[in-house]
Scaffold this motif. Structure first.
Motif, mmCIF file in Angstrom:
data_model
loop_
_atom_site.group_PDB
_atom_site.id
_atom_site.type_symbol
_atom_site.label_atom_id
_atom_site.label_comp_id
_atom_site.label_asym_id
_atom_site.label_seq_id
_atom_site.Cartn_x
_atom_site.Cartn_y
_atom_site.Cartn_z
ATOM 1 N N ALA A 181 0.836 -1.204 0.000
ATOM 2 C CA ALA A 181 0.000 0.000 0.000
ATOM 3 C C ALA A 181 0.872 1.256 0.000
ATOM 4 O O ALA A 181 1.869 1.342 0.728
ATOM 5 C CB ALA A 181 -0.903 0.001 1.232
ATOM 6 N N GLY A 182 0.509 2.202 -0.868
ATOM 7 C CA GLY A 182 1.243 3.455 -0.957
ATOM 8 C C GLY A 182 2.481 3.394 -1.824
ATOM 9 O O GLY A 182 3.152 4.414 -2.003
ATOM 10 N N ARG A 183 2.780 2.221 -2.370
ATOM 11 C CA ARG A 183 3.960 2.063 -3.221
ATOM 12 C C ARG A 183 3.563 2.162 -4.694
ATOM 13 O O ARG A 183 2.490 1.703 -5.095
ATOM 14 C CB ARG A 183 4.606 0.695 -2.991
ATOM 15 C CG ARG A 183 4.939 0.412 -1.535
ATOM 16 C CD ARG A 183 6.071 1.261 -1.017
ATOM 17 N NE ARG A 183 6.586 0.752 0.241
ATOM 18 C CZ ARG A 183 7.706 1.147 0.814
ATOM 19 N NH1 ARG A 183 8.431 2.089 0.232
ATOM 20 N NH2 ARG A 183 8.108 0.621 1.954
ATOM 21 N N THR A 184 4.456 2.742 -5.482
ATOM 22 C CA THR A 184 4.243 2.818 -6.927
ATOM 23 C C THR A 184 5.246 1.896 -7.600
ATOM 24 O O THR A 184 6.464 2.054 -7.426
ATOM 25 C CB THR A 184 4.418 4.255 -7.450
ATOM 26 O OG1 THR A 184 3.438 5.089 -6.824
ATOM 27 C CG2 THR A 184 4.231 4.315 -8.956
ATOM 28 N N ILE A 185 4.733 0.927 -8.347
ATOM 29 C CA ILE A 185 5.559 -0.101 -8.970
ATOM 30 C C ILE A 185 5.455 0.018 -10.484
ATOM 31 O O ILE A 185 4.356 0.101 -11.031
ATOM 32 C CB ILE A 185 5.106 -1.517 -8.553
ATOM 33 C CG1 ILE A 185 4.909 -1.623 -7.032
ATOM 34 C CG2 ILE A 185 6.090 -2.564 -9.072
ATOM 35 C CD1 ILE A 185 6.169 -1.400 -6.230
ATOM 36 N N LEU A 186 6.592 0.006 -11.151
ATOM 37 C CA LEU A 186 6.629 0.025 -12.611
ATOM 38 C C LEU A 186 6.778 -1.402 -13.132
ATOM 39 O O LEU A 186 7.697 -2.121 -12.735
ATOM 40 C CB LEU A 186 7.793 0.877 -13.112
ATOM 41 C CG LEU A 186 7.766 1.196 -14.618
ATOM 42 C CD1 LEU A 186 6.793 2.335 -14.887
ATOM 43 C CD2 LEU A 186 9.156 1.547 -15.125
ATOM 44 N N VAL A 187 5.869 -1.796 -14.011
ATOM 45 C CA VAL A 187 5.890 -3.126 -14.627
ATOM 46 C C VAL A 187 6.337 -2.975 -16.071
ATOM 47 O O VAL A 187 5.705 -2.255 -16.849
ATOM 48 C CB VAL A 187 4.493 -3.776 -14.547
ATOM 49 C CG1 VAL A 187 4.437 -5.053 -15.384
ATOM 50 C CG2 VAL A 187 4.139 -4.079 -13.096
ATOM 51 N N THR A 188 7.413 -3.648 -16.434
ATOM 52 C CA THR A 188 8.015 -3.474 -17.765
ATOM 53 C C THR A 188 7.675 -4.605 -18.727
ATOM 54 O O THR A 188 8.165 -4.632 -19.847
ATOM 55 C CB THR A 188 9.548 -3.371 -17.645
ATOM 56 O OG1 THR A 188 10.060 -4.573 -17.044
ATOM 57 C CG2 THR A 188 9.952 -2.173 -16.800
ATOM 58 N N ARG A 189 6.836 -5.547 -18.321
ATOM 59 C CA ARG A 189 6.468 -6.677 -19.194
ATOM 60 C C ARG A 189 5.741 -6.182 -20.441
ATOM 61 O O ARG A 189 5.120 -5.109 -20.428
ATOM 62 C CB ARG A 189 5.542 -7.647 -18.469
ATOM 63 C CG ARG A 189 6.102 -8.308 -17.248
ATOM 64 C CD ARG A 189 5.288 -9.545 -16.898
ATOM 65 N NE ARG A 189 5.891 -10.727 -17.507
ATOM 66 C CZ ARG A 189 5.354 -11.927 -17.483
ATOM 67 N NH1 ARG A 189 4.174 -12.113 -16.922
ATOM 68 N NH2 ARG A 189 5.969 -12.958 -18.039
ATOM 69 N N PRO A 190 5.758 -6.980 -21.519
ATOM 70 C CA PRO A 190 4.909 -6.657 -22.671
ATOM 71 C C PRO A 190 3.457 -6.514 -22.232
ATOM 72 O O PRO A 190 2.998 -7.210 -21.321
ATOM 73 C CB PRO A 190 5.107 -7.853 -23.600
ATOM 74 C CG PRO A 190 6.438 -8.418 -23.221
ATOM 75 C CD PRO A 190 6.567 -8.197 -21.747
ATOM 76 N N ALA A 191 2.728 -5.616 -22.864
ATOM 77 C CA ALA A 191 1.374 -5.294 -22.430
ATOM 78 C C ALA A 191 0.487 -6.525 -22.331
ATOM 79 O O ALA A 191 -0.303 -6.676 -21.386
ATOM 80 C CB ALA A 191 0.772 -4.270 -23.386
ATOM 81 N N GLU A 192 0.608 -7.450 -23.283
ATOM 82 C CA GLU A 192 -0.266 -8.622 -23.303
ATOM 83 C C GLU A 192 0.081 -9.637 -22.218
ATOM 84 O O GLU A 192 -0.692 -10.568 -21.965
ATOM 85 C CB GLU A 192 -0.219 -9.304 -24.676
ATOM 86 C CG GLU A 192 1.118 -9.906 -25.070
ATOM 87 C CD GLU A 192 2.081 -8.911 -25.704
ATOM 88 O OE1 GLU A 192 3.093 -9.361 -26.264
ATOM 89 O OE2 GLU A 192 1.799 -7.690 -25.644
ATOM 90 N N GLN A 193 1.224 -9.469 -21.553
ATOM 91 C CA GLN A 193 1.630 -10.400 -20.502
ATOM 92 C C GLN A 193 1.565 -9.792 -19.107
ATOM 93 O O GLN A 193 1.837 -10.467 -18.116
ATOM 94 C CB GLN A 193 3.064 -10.885 -20.760
ATOM 95 C CG GLN A 193 3.246 -11.664 -22.046
ATOM 96 C CD GLN A 193 4.694 -12.080 -22.268
ATOM 97 O OE1 GLN A 193 5.580 -11.768 -21.476
ATOM 98 N NE2 GLN A 193 4.945 -12.799 -23.345
ATOM 99 N N ALA A 194 1.207 -8.527 -19.006
ATOM 100 C CA ALA A 194 1.339 -7.798 -17.746
ATOM 101 C C ALA A 194 0.230 -8.095 -16.741
ATOM 102 O O ALA A 194 0.421 -7.932 -15.531
ATOM 103 C CB ALA A 194 1.396 -6.292 -18.023
ATOM 104 N N ALA A 195 -0.947 -8.508 -17.204
ATOM 105 C CA ALA A 195 -2.128 -8.565 -16.336
ATOM 106 C C ALA A 195 -1.945 -9.389 -15.058
ATOM 107 O O ALA A 195 -2.338 -8.932 -13.973
ATOM 108 C CB ALA A 195 -3.337 -9.058 -17.122
ATOM 109 N N PRO A 196 -1.377 -10.611 -15.099
ATOM 110 C CA PRO A 196 -1.257 -11.382 -13.848
ATOM 111 C C PRO A 196 -0.419 -10.671 -12.792
ATOM 112 O O PRO A 196 -0.779 -10.678 -11.604
ATOM 113 C CB PRO A 196 -0.604 -12.693 -14.309
ATOM 114 C CG PRO A 196 -0.981 -12.816 -15.749
ATOM 115 C CD PRO A 196 -0.966 -11.415 -16.274
ATOM 116 N N LEU A 197 0.690 -10.056 -13.196
ATOM 117 C CA LEU A 197 1.529 -9.337 -12.241
ATOM 118 C C LEU A 197 0.809 -8.098 -11.715
ATOM 119 O O LEU A 197 0.816 -7.824 -10.508
ATOM 120 C CB LEU A 197 2.853 -8.951 -12.894
ATOM 121 C CG LEU A 197 3.823 -8.118 -12.046
ATOM 122 C CD1 LEU A 197 4.124 -8.815 -10.719
ATOM 123 C CD2 LEU A 197 5.103 -7.833 -12.816
ATOM 124 N N VAL A 198 0.172 -7.353 -12.601
ATOM 125 C CA VAL A 198 -0.560 -6.160 -12.182
ATOM 126 C C VAL A 198 -1.636 -6.525 -11.163
ATOM 127 O O VAL A 198 -1.811 -5.865 -10.126
ATOM 128 C CB VAL A 198 -1.191 -5.452 -13.401
ATOM 129 C CG1 VAL A 198 -2.139 -4.341 -12.950
ATOM 130 C CG2 VAL A 198 -0.102 -4.882 -14.307
#
Length: 248
Positions: free
Chosen positions: A6-23
């Motif tokens: 909570a309160g943290r901002t995380i950058l996800v660099t995966r390809p857009a079509e693979q990002a959903a599970p991590l997000v």
């Protein structure tokens, strides 16, 4: 689910079509997530790939190695049916195994306990016959050489191309300039290369968290210092590594 991020901002660099599970997993823990793909995956279109897939369907390979879910996508798009994979299947990682099971309703024949190319090579049996290594265009050559030392004849083809980003989305660039990013996640060496290729001036010192040792090595080579490395090398392991790097 505890809101450990909570309160943290995380950058996800995966390809857009693979990002959903991590997000999804990060948001469940309260994080603000910025999706900033640093690579784009494009299916290869080549006579060599077409010929190799015809040979797979004809049963002329003993094994095929799948080193990412993107390779499974290529098989799904290019083969008429999962039954056309007339070879034993070796995979790297649970994500690749899950993608193959969903498509084929078949369990891979070989999956190492550690999700790296080197581990796959160690786990591969000795033998003779032909192995198709369908890989990314920028993947290193070590797998083929290791299998050949075990007696196999390998055929490598590019299954997909990796295109590095030249810039990040505006929201992510602005967050970097303000120093608002707490951590950046990398899930492959190519996401590291795309990140360094696309990032301009940035403030702050966000934590670098990598999915495995190969990705962490690429980060170090790029002048980045990993704060944590996932173990196991899965999305769940990556989230746990983030929690270690950013204690609640």
């Amino acid at each position: 689910m505890k809101r450990t991020l909570a309160g943290r901002t995380i950058l996800v660099t995966r390809p857009a079509e693979q990002a959903a599970p991590l997000v999804r997993e990060l948001e469940r823990r309260g994080a603000r997530v910025l999706v900033a793909p640093t690579i784009r995956l494009m299916p290869a279109r080549s006579a060599a790939l077409t010929a190799a897939l015809k040979e797979v369907a004809a049963g002329r390979f003993d094994w095929i190695t799948l080193t990412s879910a993107a390779t499974v996508d290529v098989l799904r798009e290019r083969l008429a049916s999962p039954r056309d994979v007339r070879a034993q299947v070796a995979v790297i990682g649970e994500g690749t195994a899950a993608a193959f099971r969903r498509w084929s309703r078949r369990t891979p024949d070989l999956q190492p306990t550690t999700f790296t190319t080197a581990a796959l090579a160690r786990a591969f049996p000795r033998g003779s016959g032909r192995v198709l290594c369908a890989r990314a265009d920028i993947a290193p050559e070590g797998l083929e050489a290791a299998l050949e030392r075990k007696g196999w004849e390998t055929v490598r083809v590019d299954a997909y191309r990796t295109i590095l980003a030249t810039s990040l989305p505006r929201e992510s660039r602005d967050a970097f300039r303000r120093g608002d990013i707490d951590a950046v996640t990398f899930t492959s060496a190519s996401t590291v290369r795309g990140f360094t290729n696309s990032l301009g001036a940035a403030k702050g010192t966000p934590k670098v968290v990598c999915i495995g040792p190969v990705t962490a090595s690429a980060a170090r080579d790029a002048g980045l210092r990993p704060a944590a490395v996932a173990k196991p090398h899965t999305i769940e392991g990556l989230v746990a590594a983030l929690e270690r790097a950013l204690p609640f």
